[in-house]
Design a protein around this motif. Structure first.
Motif, PDB file in Angstrom:
ATOM      1  N   PHE A   1      63.063 -21.707  19.360  1.00 28.90           N
ATOM      2  CA  PHE A   1      62.780 -21.819  20.785  1.00 28.90           C
ATOM      3  C   PHE A   1      61.879 -20.671  21.236  1.00 28.90           C
ATOM      4  CE2 PHE A   1      63.827 -20.484  25.110  1.00 28.90           C
ATOM      5  CZ  PHE A   1      63.535 -21.633  25.823  1.00 28.90           C
ATOM      6  N   LEU A   2      62.251 -19.440  20.861  1.00 30.76           N
ATOM      7  CA  LEU A   2      61.455 -18.272  21.270  1.00 30.76           C
ATOM      8  C   LEU A   2      60.080 -18.274  20.614  1.00 30.76           C
ATOM      9  CD1 LEU A   2      64.230 -15.517  21.280  1.00 30.76           C
ATOM     10  CD2 LEU A   2      63.184 -16.655  23.251  1.00 30.76           C
ATOM     11  N   ASP A   3      59.998 -18.726  19.342  1.00 29.03           N
ATOM     12  CA  ASP A   3      58.696 -18.801  18.662  1.00 29.03           C
ATOM     13  C   ASP A   3      57.782 -19.820  19.336  1.00 29.03           C
ATOM     14  OD1 ASP A   3      59.514 -16.889  16.859  1.00 29.03           O
ATOM     15  OD2 ASP A   3      59.929 -18.314  15.226  1.00 29.03           O
ATOM     16  N   THR A   4      58.334 -20.975  19.721  1.00 34.07           N
ATOM     17  CA  THR A   4      57.533 -22.016  20.365  1.00 34.07           C
ATOM     18  C   THR A   4      57.089 -21.567  21.758  1.00 34.07           C
ATOM     19  OG1 THR A   4      58.782 -23.664  19.120  1.00 34.07           O
ATOM     20  CG2 THR A   4      57.475 -24.479  20.950  1.00 34.07           C
ATOM     21  N   ALA A   5      57.984 -20.897  22.487  1.00 28.67           N
ATOM     22  CA  ALA A   5      57.613 -20.349  23.800  1.00 28.67           C
ATOM     23  C   ALA A   5      56.517 -19.299  23.639  1.00 28.67           C
ATOM     24  CB  ALA A   5      58.842 -19.756  24.486  1.00 28.67           C
ATOM     25  N   ASP A   6      56.611 -18.504  22.579  1.00 25.78           N
ATOM     26  CA  ASP A   6      55.598 -17.485  22.308  1.00 25.78           C
ATOM     27  C   ASP A   6      54.238 -18.131  22.038  1.00 25.78           C
ATOM     28  OD1 ASP A   6      55.001 -14.691  22.023  1.00 25.78           O
ATOM     29  OD2 ASP A   6      54.887 -14.986  19.859  1.00 25.78           O
ATOM     30  N   HIS A   7      54.225 -19.234  21.290  1.00 26.83           N
ATOM     31  CA  HIS A   7      52.983 -19.944  20.993  1.00 26.83           C
ATOM     32  C   HIS A   7      52.336 -20.470  22.282  1.00 26.83           C
ATOM     33  CE1 HIS A   7      50.100 -22.327  18.758  1.00 26.83           C
ATOM     34  NE2 HIS A   7      50.465 -23.383  19.466  1.00 26.83           N
ATOM     35  N   LEU A   8      53.153 -21.077  23.155  1.00 27.98           N
ATOM     36  CA  LEU A   8      52.626 -21.580  24.428  1.00 27.98           C
ATOM     37  C   LEU A   8      52.100 -20.427  25.276  1.00 27.98           C
ATOM     38  CD1 LEU A   8      52.150 -23.803  26.528  1.00 27.98           C
ATOM     39  CD2 LEU A   8      54.556 -23.563  27.207  1.00 27.98           C
ATOM     40  N   PHE A   9      52.852 -19.322  25.317  1.00 29.64           N
ATOM     41  CA  PHE A   9      52.437 -18.147  26.084  1.00 29.64           C
ATOM     42  C   PHE A   9      51.091 -17.616  25.588  1.00 29.64           C
ATOM     43  CE2 PHE A   9      52.402 -13.760  27.438  1.00 29.64           C
ATOM     44  CZ  PHE A   9      53.009 -13.794  28.684  1.00 29.64           C
ATOM     45  N   ASN A  10      50.928 -17.540  24.254  1.00 23.98           N
ATOM     46  CA  ASN A  10      49.666 -17.061  23.683  1.00 23.98           C
ATOM     47  C   ASN A  10      48.515 -17.995  24.019  1.00 23.98           C
ATOM     48  OD1 ASN A  10      50.798 -14.772  22.586  1.00 23.98           O
ATOM     49  ND2 ASN A  10      51.223 -15.724  20.624  1.00 23.98           N
ATOM     50  N   ASN A  11      48.751 -19.306  23.975  1.00 28.43           N
ATOM     51  CA  ASN A  11      47.698 -20.259  24.339  1.00 28.43           C
ATOM     52  C   ASN A  11      47.264 -20.070  25.788  1.00 28.43           C
ATOM     53  OD1 ASN A  11      47.476 -21.428  21.832  1.00 28.43           O
ATOM     54  ND2 ASN A  11      48.859 -23.123  22.308  1.00 28.43           N
ATOM     55  N   CYS A  12      48.224 -19.784  26.671  1.00 26.00           N
ATOM     56  CA  CYS A  12      47.897 -19.555  28.089  1.00 26.00           C
ATOM     57  C   CYS A  12      47.210 -18.212  28.309  1.00 26.00           C
ATOM     58  CB  CYS A  12      49.171 -19.614  28.935  1.00 26.00           C
ATOM     59  SG  CYS A  12      49.941 -21.224  28.999  1.00 26.00           S
ATOM     60  N   SER A  13      47.350 -17.299  27.365  1.00 23.80           N
ATOM     61  CA  SER A  13      46.799 -15.946  27.521  1.00 23.80           C
ATOM     62  C   SER A  13      45.381 -15.806  26.984  1.00 23.80           C
ATOM     63  CB  SER A  13      47.702 -14.934  26.801  1.00 23.80           C
ATOM     64  OG  SER A  13      48.995 -14.962  27.341  1.00 23.80           O
ATOM     65  N   LYS A  14      44.888 -16.801  26.268  1.00 27.65           N
ATOM     66  CA  LYS A  14      43.557 -16.708  25.666  1.00 27.65           C
ATOM     67  C   LYS A  14      42.474 -16.555  26.726  1.00 27.65           C
ATOM     68  CE  LYS A  14      44.610 -19.508  21.612  1.00 27.65           C
ATOM     69  NZ  LYS A  14      44.380 -20.812  20.968  1.00 27.65           N
ATOM     70  N   GLY A  15      41.481 -15.742  26.411  1.00 29.13           N
ATOM     71  CA  GLY A  15      40.345 -15.573  27.307  1.00 29.13           C
ATOM     72  C   GLY A  15      40.626 -14.589  28.423  1.00 29.13           C
ATOM     73  N   PRO A  16      39.614 -14.352  29.264  1.00 28.40           N
ATOM     74  CA  PRO A  16      39.778 -13.383  30.357  1.00 28.40           C
ATOM     75  C   PRO A  16      40.728 -13.909  31.426  1.00 28.40           C
ATOM     76  CG  PRO A  16      37.652 -14.476  30.521  1.00 28.40           C
ATOM     77  CD  PRO A  16      38.276 -14.937  29.235  1.00 28.40           C
ATOM     78  N   GLY A  17      41.327 -12.992  32.143  1.00 26.27           N
ATOM     79  CA  GLY A  17      42.177 -13.379  33.265  1.00 26.27           C
ATOM     80  C   GLY A  17      43.644 -13.100  33.061  1.00 26.27           C
ATOM     81  N   GLY A  18      44.001 -12.582  31.902  1.00 25.67           N
ATOM     82  CA  GLY A  18      45.390 -12.188  31.695  1.00 25.67           C
ATOM     83  C   GLY A  18      46.300 -13.301  31.233  1.00 25.67           C
TER      84      GLY A  18
END
Length: 195
Positions: free
Chosen positions: A48-65
């Motif tokens: 669960f935490l690994d999958t949430a981490d993957h989604l979080f990283n996808n949302c963090s890509k690129g400028p804007g935080g």
């Protein structure tokens, strides 16, 4: 526009009613799609935490935080709390804060809302037994815009027929806007139990 139109369970949808967001066709322009992750194959707290981490990283890509708020249903919030305790377990005498009063995930506050919709069934019904959901939101790119003529404007008092009372309306009209949907994420089909 509601937040559930901005972040969708199927951002590649070509259904006429939902394929355009902000007059941009998300089925054609991949850069205009929000992130989405299916959690249905997750069975463990670590998964669960690994999958949430993957989604979080996808949302963090690129400028804007990165996302700064993670909104979820109550059961998902409780699973998150349990997953933290399971994975980062300490003995009772060294961890006096469990259950954790606030959950943060990589700096983003995790909160639950009793009105979080049932994303599994793709309805705004808030009751779900089949799977939960979470929305990872980056408020750098979400704004509430209001129409200046109806920004909490009070109308004149009027007296309804057959009543001694006077009534006035307070008017407000606005919309949620987003200028980078790819910085918003949605996790759905989250199991109701983890091992």
């Amino acid at each position: 526009m509601t937040i559930w139109r901005i972040i969708q369970t199927d951002p590649t949808a070509s259904t006429a009613a939902i394929k355009t967001v902000g007059n941009i066709d998300q089925s054609v322009y991949s850069w205009w799609r929000n992130q989405v992750t299916d959690f249905s194959s997750v069975t463990t707290s670590k998964g669960f935490l690994d999958t949430a981490d993957h989604l979080f990283n996808n949302c963090s890509k690129g400028p804007g935080g990165k996302p700064n708020l993670i909104l979820c249903d109550q059961t998902t919030f409780e699973l998150w709390n349990s997953a933290y305790y399971s994975v980062y377990r300490r003995t009772a005498d060294t961890d006096n804060d469990y259950p954790f009063p606030n959950i943060k995930f990589r700096g983003a506050l995790v909160v639950w809302d009793e009105n979080f919709p049932n994303l599994y069934a793709s309805t705004l019904d808030t009751t779900t037994t089949t799977g939960g959901g979470m929305a990872m939101l980056n408020f750098n790119f979400l704004k509430v815009r209001y129409e200046s003529e109806t920004d909490f404007i009070k109308t004149e008092f009027v007296k309804p027929a057959n009543q001694d009372a006077k009534v006035a309306h307070i008017l407000w009209m606005g919309n949620i806007t987003c200028n980078q949907r790819r910085k918003q994420g949605l996790g759905w089909k989250i199991p109701r139990t983890l091992t």
